[in-house]
Structures are given as C-alpha cells and as structure tokens.
Design an enzyme around this catalytic site. Structure first.
Site, PDB file in Angstrom:
ATOM      1  N   ASN A 162     -83.216 -59.841 -45.251  1.00 39.89           N
ATOM      2  CA  ASN A 162     -82.624 -59.301 -44.028  1.00 39.89           C
ATOM      3  C   ASN A 162     -83.673 -59.331 -42.926  1.00 39.89           C
ATOM      4  O   ASN A 162     -84.444 -58.398 -42.733  1.00 39.89           O
ATOM      5  CB  ASN A 162     -82.107 -57.880 -44.269  1.00 39.89           C
ATOM      6  CG  ASN A 162     -80.910 -57.901 -45.185  1.00 39.89           C
ATOM      7  OD1 ASN A 162     -79.827 -58.300 -44.769  1.00 39.89           O
ATOM      8  ND2 ASN A 162     -81.120 -57.539 -46.440  1.00 39.89           N
ATOM      9  N   GLU A 163     -83.680 -60.442 -42.224  1.00 34.30           N
ATOM     10  CA  GLU A 163     -84.686 -60.678 -41.195  1.00 34.30           C
ATOM     11  C   GLU A 163     -84.384 -59.817 -39.963  1.00 34.30           C
ATOM     12  O   GLU A 163     -83.295 -59.255 -39.853  1.00 34.30           O
ATOM     13  CB  GLU A 163     -84.684 -62.163 -40.818  1.00 34.30           C
ATOM     14  CG  GLU A 163     -85.015 -63.106 -41.967  1.00 34.30           C
ATOM     15  CD  GLU A 163     -86.466 -62.991 -42.438  1.00 34.30           C
ATOM     16  OE1 GLU A 163     -87.146 -61.989 -42.119  1.00 34.30           O
ATOM     17  OE2 GLU A 163     -86.928 -63.899 -43.156  1.00 34.30           O
ATOM     18  N   PRO A 164     -85.371 -59.713 -39.039  1.00 32.98           N
ATOM     19  CA  PRO A 164     -85.138 -58.915 -37.829  1.00 32.98           C
ATOM     20  C   PRO A 164     -83.797 -59.281 -37.195  1.00 32.98           C
ATOM     21  O   PRO A 164     -83.443 -60.452 -37.094  1.00 32.98           O
ATOM     22  CB  PRO A 164     -86.308 -59.317 -36.932  1.00 32.98           C
ATOM     23  CG  PRO A 164     -87.395 -59.668 -37.898  1.00 32.98           C
ATOM     24  CD  PRO A 164     -86.711 -60.286 -39.079  1.00 32.98           C
TER      25      PRO A 164
END
Ligand code: F6R
Length: 644
Positions: A162-164
């Site tokens: 879950n990237e930025p």
C-alpha cells in the site's frame, strides 16, 4: 519556541511499541505470540488465521516458528494463512516470487496443509485481476477473518504494497509500485529495470480488519519511517500510520529502528534521565543543531526551554560549563593521526593518547565488499599508510554478484588476446569464452551465474581492489582476499555465517596480530552483508581475545556506504584535506565495475564516490556548525569495546 524543539516537546507515541535490543530477540517474541495463538485455537478446536508478510523483516520469526515445530512439536495443522502481496506478473517458480519465498522460509519446513495456504496469484490474466482480488477478500472472510496480521514496513511507509496515496478503505487490488520500493527491490531482481511495476496487495482496510496487527521493523534504515508511523499524523502518505487507529496493534522494533522516536532522540522530555557523558553530549548536540548555534553559545535560557532544566540544575545552573565539557570532548575526538602520534613528532598542544606508545602500528582494515575500505575510510587508510603504519586490508567477500555480465565477457576477451599476444596456447580459453558467451546469451534476469562466471566476476573485483590498494600505497602482500563462504551463493540471499567463515577471520587476526582493527559497523542492518561480516569478526574476536597481542588491540567501527554515525557517537574524527579527498576519490574510481552505474545502487541515485564525499563533507559541516574547526571533510569512527 524553535519549531524543532517544539515538535520534540509535544511528540507522543500514538501506537503501542515494544523495543528489543536485537532483531533476534524481537523475532522470538513475535514467534511466541503466534505460537500461543495457534495453540489456544488448537485447544478450542479452531483454526488460527494468519496474515503473513515477506521481505527481510519476518525471516527471523519464520526461522523461530520452524525451530518450534522441529524441536517443540508446534503443529500448524490448524493454521490457515493469507499472504499480503505478490508481484504482478509473477510466476510462482521465479526466484523473486513470494510463493517461493514463503515455501523456502516457512511452508516447506512445517506441517501446514498446503491447501490452507493462500498467496495472491501473480499469474492471473490482467483483465481478471479485479475479480480475483474480490475473491481473495471473500476467502479471508470465509476463513473467519485474520486473527493476526504480521507486517513489515517499507521506506515509503507502505504496509503490504500500500504505497503512498492508499486510502484507509482500500481493499485487495492491483497497485503500481513506488519508485523507492522498486529501487529497494532492485537487488533481488538484479537491476531495477527488472522489478515488476505492479503488485497485488491486500488493502489498508483489509489489514485493519485483522483482530491483531503486529508490525515489525529492524535496522537504522527504518528509523525515519517508524518515527512517522508512530508519532506522525495519520495520513495516506504513510500507510502504516493508519495502524494508530487499530484497537489491537503493536509495533515491534529493535533499538536501531526505534532510534528516531522522541523518547530516544530527546528522552528528557518524557522521563528522568541518567546524565551520563554520552547522554549529555547527545542533549547538547541536539540543542545546538536544533538552534543552529555553536555549542559554546548555548545559554541557560535555551537549556531551560528545551526541557534540559534537570541537566542544568545538576551542573550548578551554568550552561557554559556543560558547553565547555562537550566542546572539549568533541575537539579531542579530532585527530589527523588515527594510528596515534609518537612523542618525537608531538607539537605543543597535541593531546596524548594511551595508544601513542606503539608506533608504528599494524592496522587491519576489514572491508565487507572489495570497495568498502576506500569508500568508507579511504582518507584514513591513506593517512595510516602515509604515517608509516603497516596497513593490511582484508576483503571479506568476493563481491562477485555485483558485476555486470558485459564486464565478464570483456575481461575474458582480454585474457584471450593477452595470451595470443604472448604466443600462449589459446585453445582452452577459446572454449571457456564460448561457454560463457553461450550462457550469458540465454541468461534470464536474476538467474544465478555459472560457477565459472561467478569466479571471473570475483576476479574482476579483486583486480579493482588491488588497483585501489596500490593507489593508497598498501603493499600487495598486505591485501588479503578472504572470499568468505557464506557469501558464495551466487544470489542476493546469503547463507548464515558458519564455522568456516569465522575460522578464516580468526586465522588472519592471528597472522597479522593487529594493534588496530577497523571494521564496517553497520550494527543492525538485518540481512546485509556488512552485518554478517561484522558478526564474523566479533565471533573471531572471541576465539583470539585471550592471545597476547589482543590486549594491545583497539577496534574501530566505520559506517558503510549508506549512513554516518550520529555526531554524538563519533569518538575519532579524522579530518581530510581537499587533497586527501582527491586521493580518496581516485582510489574509489578504481572500482570500475561499480562506477557510473552500480548493479546494486540501493535507492540512492548518487554514485558511491559522491555519497562518500557528501557524507564526509556533511560530517565536517556539522562539526563546523557546532563551533569546532572547519575542515573540508571528516571520516568518523566509533570504538568497540569487547565485553570482557
Ligand atoms: C512484504 C510486504 C512489504 C514489506 C516491506 C519491508 O510482503 O508486504 O510491505 O514488509 O517492504 O520489506 P523488508 O522487510 O524487506 O524491509
């Protein structure tokens, strides 16, 4: 009030955090919690549903669970697992697949029923991925939801992938990986260009629905993001910060990953502290850097406002006395004579050190890879040679996985032409060259090299180390190539160190009988070669420590290519003149296979020589800002004191 001071004064940890002295202890603690969950569920005839992570962080937990299975009979028959993520696309048989990772680290060694294992499927056709992700969510629900979710954390703050930008509500889905994440994975894929751009990951919402969430983080490299996740605002820019809202979460770290939490950076704000000289140094340097003032200009008022009343009171209310003590200690750490200065060369004002009496010294520099010596302490190395010490360098590993294929061909070509030039028989070398070309033509990204190619690549790095050693003036017979066996897997994943590795180091120590040892002190880099190489030195030290020569031996730690010691920890600061810097740079340039574009650059786009220079200049800038003499560059060292 100054904003940095205000931020520290008002910081709070917004999630429970348990900190251990080492990653090993932390992993055993987490493994025990998992084992207890499994056993409790067994007693009630229920399944334990685990959410699992990959990466370097959880490997210690898996190793401990495997040990518990083998030695204590812990059964996994009632365990159902869901992995967080998988690269997309990805075949389960590929070296980098998380299926393979989980099998190698856990599933192949325990009695889990393979049909209870779920890992996102990287082989799905792209148009079916959405549907597949919904099914994955449904399978978690059908299993009764996750009882415990294990997490690592990426430097972007990601949990799972879950990237930025990932929202609190996000669910299992296809995601595009962040640039930093891809750079961090480049080592596993033998080049960032081969890292898949996408991955399937459980969402933040999926993770937050687990009944219990345990996030682990180890090593200095994670300290910044851990501080943000625990003390920072809840934001989709740092997915891990959403855990602050979870009612039953725990962050588990080692000391190094916790180092930037305010309770460690400025413990005086949250507790009464024991004002040891090191703590005083830390407080004073923090105050001076926060205010951007020289140490000797700090005032009573500034100590008071920064929560340091207690320290001030203990020292009779006089900031100047404290300032002076710290200033003097730091000034005394600066020396252009890292091997000590003999009495006959001393000048008025020179400080005497206990080890000055042995001159010249035998100095043994351990370099985990063939270029760490010059990158991390090239200036000091050159000084030691110039000052007529007997300098030995021990290259601990061959570094062969970091050489490009094209270089292997180029050097084989050279060897053939060289032989031809001098009328030597080239038939054998022709055959070798043909095999090599054939192999490399069909090689897939990440495929392990043939033993011959591994050896050639090792030779290339050896030649570079010799060239750099020659530049620094180290006699060739004082360069020792240890080729420690733990490294020789041909892949990024190494074997654990064994007796053979320790024996090689101990034998060299006994041969050289050094008065000074220099080693890469990356104390908690969890799986890196530097940490393992340091472990081997510590273990070898245990073998030799009772030897006669060992009582005169001091051990100094330098930091690897990635980070510098905090200024309060530096016990020896070796200043480099602009000329020293130039010589150091030229020595680093000799490592041609790492120049321009290294195979494993990490997430830093600068070349190694640029990182080294920037870092040494920055240390000098900090000293200058603190009011100490202004140098062009400084290399910093911390002394390691054996326990007995
Ligand atoms: C792995 C995963 C990632 C890693 C994170 C840290 O399944 O989902 O979030 O936990 O990238 O990786 P390491 O542990 O290698 O530092």
């Amino acid at each position: 009030m100054n904003t940095a001071i205000q931020a520290a004064a008002t910081a709070v940890e917004k999630a429970p955090t348990k900190i251990f002295a080492s990653a090993g202890e932390a992993s055993r603690f987490v493994a025990q919690e998992i084992a207890k969950l499994i056993k409790d569920k067994q007693k009630n005839g229920q399944n334990a549903v685990l959410g699992l992570a990959t990466g370097s962080t959880p490997t210690g937990v898996y190793a401990e669970l495997v040990r518990m299975h083998k030695q204590e009979g812990l059964s996994f028959k009632n365990v159902v697992t869901f992995n967080l993520d998988e690269y997309f696309p990805m075949q389960p048989t590929e070296l980098q697949s998380y299926v393979r990772f989980m099998n190698e680290h856990l599933f192949n060694h325990i009695d889990i029923d393979k049909k209870n294992v779920h890992i996102p499927d990287g082989t799905q056709p792209v148009e079916k991925v959405n549907e597949y992700c919904k099914q994955y969510e449904q399978m978690i629900k059908d299993a009764g939801g996750l009882d415990l979710q294990l997490l690592g954390i990426g430097r972007t703050g990601h949990v799972g992938f879950n990237e930025p930008g990932s929202s609190r509500e996000s669910r299992t889905r296809l995601i595009t990986l962040d640039r930093i994440t891809r750079l961090d994975a480049a080592a596993d894929f033998f080049g960032d260009q081969y890292v898949p751009r996408r991955a399937i990951t459980m969402g933040v919402g999926t993770i937050l629905q687990a009944k219990r969430v345990v996030l682990m983080a180890f090593g200095e490299g994670k300290a910044g993001v851990i501080q943000k996740a625990i003390e920072g605002p809840i934001t989709s820019a740092v997915a891990a910060s959403f855990l602050q809202e979870h009612p039953n979460t725990l962050f588990v770290t080692d000391d190094a990953a916790a180092a930037k939490l305010t309770r460690f950076r400025c413990p005086w704000f949250s507790t009464s502290v024991d004002w040891t000289p090191e703590m005083i140094r830390k407080a004073v340097i923090w105050l001076a850097t926060s205010l951007q003032k020289p140490i000797l200009e700090l005032t009573d008022e500034e100590y008071n406002e920064a929560g340091l009343q207690d320290l001030l009171a203990q020292r009779g209310g006089h900031a100047y006395d404290i300032n002076l003590d710290v200033f003097r200690e730091m000034r005394e750490s600066i020396t252009g004579w890292p091997g000590g200065k003999p009495d006959h060369l001393k000048r008025p004002g020179d400080i005497s050190r206990p080890t000055d009496r042995i001159f010249p010294k035998r100095c043994l520099i351990f370099s985990p890879h063939p270029d760490d010596d010059v990158i991390s302490m090239g200036g000091t190395l050159i000084r030691l040679v110039d000052q007529k010490h007997e300098v030995h360098v021990a290259y601990q590993t061959s570094g062969n996985i970091a050489v490009f294929d094209a270089d292997a061909i180029r050097f084989t070509d050279f060897a053939r032409d060289f032989n031809k030039l001098f009328g030597m028989d080239t038939s054998q070398i022709d055959a070798i060259e043909q095999q090599i070309e054939e192999f490399l033509k069909n090689k897939k990204p990440g495929q392990v090299d043939s033993p011959k190619i591994q050896s050639i690549k090792g030779l290339i790095r050896r030649g570079e180390a010799r060239a750099a050693g020659r530049d620094c003036g180290v006699p060739m017979e004082q360069l020792h190539f240890l080729d420690m066996p733990f490294y020789e897997t041909g892949t990024v994943r190494k074997k654990p160190i064994g007796e053979a590795d320790v024996k090689i180091v101990a034998e060299l120590l006994r041969k050289v009988k050094p008065h000074q040892i220099y080693a890469a002190g990356d104390l908690s880099d969890p799986h890196g070669t530097h940490r393992v190489c340091l472990d081997a030195i510590f273990k070898a030290w245990d073998v030799v420590k009772k030897d006669d020569w060992a009582k005169d031996c001091e051990i100094w730690l330098y930091r690897g290519a990635w980070q510098e010691w905090e200024p309060e920890k530096i016990e020896m600061a070796v200043p480099l003149s602009p000329d020293d810097q130039k010589r150091k740079r030229i020595a680093i340039f000799k490592h041609q296979s790492q120049k321009d574009k290294a195979m494993f650059p990490g997430s830093d786009e600068r070349e190694f020589w640029q990182r080294a220079e920037d870092r040494n200049k920055e240390t000098a800038r900090v000293y200058d800002q603190l009011g100490l003499p202004q140098y062009a560059a400084i290399e910093g060292f911390v002394r390691w004191y054996p326990k007995d």
